[in-house]
Design a protein around this motif. Sequence first.
Motif, short mmCIF file in Angstrom:
data_model
loop_
_atom_site.label_atom_id
_atom_site.label_comp_id
_atom_site.label_asym_id
_atom_site.label_seq_id
_atom_site.Cartn_x
_atom_site.Cartn_y
_atom_site.Cartn_z
N THR A 6 0.75 -1.47 -0.11
CA THR A 6 0.07 0.13 -0.02
C THR A 6 1.08 1.18 -0.09
O THR A 6 1.56 1.43 1.02
N THR A 7 0.98 2.10 -0.73
CA THR A 7 1.81 3.13 -1.39
C THR A 7 0.91 4.38 -0.58
O THR A 7 0.21 4.32 0.04
N LEU A 8 2.28 4.93 -0.02
CA LEU A 8 1.82 6.24 0.72
C LEU A 8 0.89 7.15 0.02
O LEU A 8 -0.18 7.72 0.84
N ASP A 9 1.16 7.83 -1.27
CA ASP A 9 0.61 8.60 -1.63
C ASP A 9 -0.78 8.12 -2.96
O ASP A 9 -0.21 6.77 -2.92
N VAL A 10 -1.72 9.03 -3.39
CA VAL A 10 -2.08 8.54 -4.05
C VAL A 10 -1.38 8.63 -5.65
O VAL A 10 -1.25 9.23 -6.42
N THR A 11 -2.01 7.26 -6.48
CA THR A 11 -1.41 7.32 -8.24
C THR A 11 -1.96 7.81 -9.15
O THR A 11 -3.55 6.80 -8.71
N ARG A 12 -2.73 8.78 -9.52
CA ARG A 12 -3.49 9.59 -10.88
C ARG A 12 -3.21 8.36 -12.09
O ARG A 12 -1.86 9.14 -12.25
N SER A 48 -5.01 4.89 -7.53
CA SER A 48 -4.84 4.04 -6.84
C SER A 48 -4.07 3.80 -5.51
O SER A 48 -3.43 4.91 -6.07
N THR A 96 -2.01 0.74 -4.36
CA THR A 96 -1.43 -0.56 -4.53
C THR A 96 -0.02 -0.95 -5.55
O THR A 96 -0.33 -0.21 -6.32
N PRO A 148 3.05 -4.24 4.49
CA PRO A 148 4.11 -3.37 4.00
C PRO A 148 3.79 -3.08 3.17
O PRO A 148 2.34 -2.55 2.28
N VAL A 149 4.56 -1.43 3.20
CA VAL A 149 4.12 0.08 2.91
C VAL A 149 5.13 0.23 1.88
O VAL A 149 4.98 1.76 1.23
N GLN A 203 8.28 4.57 -5.02
CA GLN A 203 7.41 5.25 -5.11
C GLN A 203 6.37 6.52 -5.64
O GLN A 203 7.57 7.59 -5.33
N ASN A 204 5.49 6.25 -6.22
CA ASN A 204 4.68 7.73 -6.39
C ASN A 204 4.73 8.32 -5.99
O ASN A 204 3.75 8.26 -5.07
N PHE A 205 4.80 9.86 -6.07
CA PHE A 205 4.70 11.14 -5.29
C PHE A 205 4.24 12.38 -5.85
O PHE A 205 5.00 12.45 -6.45
N TYR A 261 4.46 15.67 0.21
CA TYR A 261 5.19 14.80 -0.55
C TYR A 261 6.86 15.92 -0.96
O TYR A 261 6.82 16.68 -1.82
#
Lengths: 596, 192
Positions: A209-215, A242, A244, B50-51, B58-60, B65
Amino acid sequence: MTHHAWLILGLYLLVLLLAVWPLGRYIANVMEGRPLLGLGLRGGFESPLYRLCGVRRDEEMDWLHYALALLLFNLIGALAVYALQRLQLWLPLNPQGLPNVSPDSSFNTAISFATNTNWQGYGGETTMSYLTQMLGLAVQNFLSAATGIVVVIALIRGFAGHSAQTIGNAWVDLSRVTLYVLLPIALIFAVVLVSQGVIQNFSPYQDVTTLDVTRYDTPRLDAAGLALQDAQGGVLTAPTTSRTQTLAMGPVASQEAIKMLGTNGGGFFNANSAHPYENPTPLTNFMQMLLIFLIPAALCTTFGRMVGDARQGWALLTAMTLMFIGMAVAAMHFEQQGNPLLANLGVDLSPGNLEGKETRFGSAESGLFAAITTLASCGAVNSMHDSFMPLGGFMTLWNMMLGEVVFGGVGTGLYGLLVFAVMAVFIAGLMIGRTPEYLGKKIEAFDMKMVAIAILVTPILVLAGTAIAVTTAAGVAGIANPGPHGLTEILYAFTSAANNNGSAFAGLSANTPFYNGMLGAAMWFGRFGVIVAVLALAGSLAAKPRIAASAGTMPTRDVLFVVLLIGTVVLVGALNYVPALALGPVVEQLMLRSVA
Amino acid sequence: MAALVRPALSVFLLLTLVTGIGYPLAVTGIAKLVFPEAAQGSLLRVDGTPVGSTLIGQNFTAPDYFWGRPSATAPRPYNAAASGGSNQGPLNPALTDAVKARIAALKAADPGNSLPIPIDLITASGSGLDPHISPAAAHYQVARVARARQLSPAALSALVAECTEGRQWGVFGEPRVHVLKLNLALASRHPD
C-alpha cells in the motif's frame, strides 16, 4: 570527466588486474586436468559421471567433431528454452499465471540465450515464469558461457600442440568449465548480491500500500475486453486512482550472478541492471562490472600459461586494457556532458545526462558500465543506451563494432583477439616479405581463409541486416525516435545481435515476427559462423609442428606488436562501419550542435 | 554424428540439473537462512502491513510530499511489475516536451522557487523505480513541502539530511536521498 569518475576507473582496473593472475592459472589447471586445491585429481568424482553420460574421457576429438558436438549441444539447449516458453502456463513455478510465449518470440529468445547474446525482445517480469527463467534462461547463461570458453581453450591447444590431430574432448571441457569455474564463482557472488538486496525467492508478486495516491489513465474497455476508440481512432481513457503497488519477485540473485560472470547480460527484469532488485547498490554495480571482465581478462593468463610463455598473454592483456581505457574515458566523458537542449530550459546540467539513468549510479558509473558491457559482449545495462547523448551512444555502438575483442565475451573475446593477432602478424609478414608465424606456427592459406571468415561474418550480418530492415515497412515500423536516431536504433539492434552482445537501443519495437526472425538468424550465424571457423583454425594449427623462433621471426610480446594489434582491430572496425556510423550518431551530434 | 547424440543429451541434462535446479535452490536456501529480509524484497512495514520496499521507489505528486524521479513505466508511473525507461533520444521532441511539462508542474507547485532545476527531477530513471533523488533535488523541494506542512525549512532540511546517504564506502556511487523513507518520516512525525 570528474575526479570521482577517474577514481572509479582506476579502482576498477586495479581490482580487475589483481584477480587476473590467480584466476587465469586456476582455469588453466582445470582445463589441463591438473590437481585442484581440495579436489585433487577429480578422477574418482568425474569418472562415474562420464560413464553415465557415455563419454570416454580420454578420447580426444578432431576439430570437426568438436564443432559438431558444440553445435548439437547448443541446439539441444535452444530447443529446451523454446519448449519451456511455449509450455510455461502448464508447468510449475508460474505464480502469476503468465501465458505461453508466442512462437516467434520464443524462437528469438531461445537462439538469443543459446548464443550468449541475451537480446531480449520481451520484458522479463511480464513474460517469463520463474521456471522458464531458472531452468531455461539461467541454464543457458552457464552453458553458452562454457561453450565460449571451451572454444578458446581448443584454439589455445591448437597453438600449443605439436603436430596433433585433436584439440580436446568437448564433453569433458564443457563439464569442467561449468562445474569448477562458473558454478563456484556464481554461487559466491549470488549470495553476496542477496546481502546487498538482490531478491531470491519463489513468492508471488507482492502487493504493498503506497503512501501517496497515484492518478493515471486506463483504456476504457467494451464488454468484450477490447479498448474503445473515439471517432479519430484514438484510445478512450478513464481516470483511475490507486494506492497499490505490485512488486515483481523471483529467484533473481542466482540468475544475476551468472548473467554477469558469463557475459550473458539477459536481465531477470525488463530494466535489467537498472532495476533496484537486480542491482540495488553502487557496490553491486561495481561487482557486476568486475564480473563482466573477470573471466575474459583471466583467460589471457590462461593462454600464456598453456602456450608456455606468460608474456604472450600479457601482450594481449595490455592491448585489451589500453583500448578499454580509451573507450571507457570517452563514454564517461560524453555522458557527463548533459543535454544542451535542457540547459536552455534552466536545468542544472552539472550531474550530466540522467535521462534513463539511476540516481545511485549517476552519469559516471553508468557511462563506465555501458563501455564495459558493450566491449564485453555482455549486454546487461544499468542505464538506457537509447537515451545516451549522440556521442555516448556512438561509443556503445563502436565498442560492439570492434568485434567484441576488447576483453569481449567469455572465451569469445580472446579467440576473437587471437584471430586479429594472426591477422596482424600476417600483415606484418606481407610488409617484410616473410611467411608469417605466430607462436611458432606457420600461418598459411587455409588459416588466413578461416581468419577472414571469422572477421567478416559479423559485419556482413550487421550491414546486410540493417539495409534490409531500413528498406522494408516491417523494419521501419519498429522505430521509436525520429531522425537519424531511428537509423541508429536499427543499426544497434543488428550490431548487438550479430556480435552476440544483447544490449539494445530499446525504444525499437523488436518483438515482432520480422525482428524476431531477422535478429534470431543474425545471432545464430554471428555466433556459430565464427566458432566453426575458429575451431577449423584450431585444428589446422594443431596439426602443424611448432618451429623455433629465428632472427626473422616477428616478436609477438613487445610494444611494437601491441601497437600493431590495436591498429589492426581499430582499422578493421573503422573500415567496416564508418559510413553507417556517419549516418546515425554522427549526424545526430551535428544536429544537436546546430539546434542547441 | 550419431555417437555424439547420447553424450550431448546426457551432458546437457546433467548440467541442467546442477545449474538449473541445484544451484538456484542452494542460493535460495542460503539466502533464506542468512539474509531472509533481503531475499524477500527488503519490505518496509508499518504496523505489520507492507507499505513498500526500501529498494523500490513510489510515485509522489502531492505538494506536501517530496517528489521522486519521473517514471516512464506503463500504464502508470512506478509500476513495479513492468519496469523500464522512456528510451527517448536526446533530440526527440517528445523528451523536450515531457521535460517542459515537468518543469511547469514544479513551478506551479512552488512559483517563487528560483533555484536551478535539478536534472534528476525532470528526467525519467532507467528502471522507472528509482528510489532516490540527489541532495540538490531534495533541497529544491524543501520550501514547498515546508509551506504545505507548515514546518520551518530548517527543521525539514534536518530531516532531509537524516535520509541522505553519501557514496557507499565513501567511494562508490552518488550521494542520494531516499524519497520513500523521507516521506514516511514526514507522515509519521509531522502529520498534516
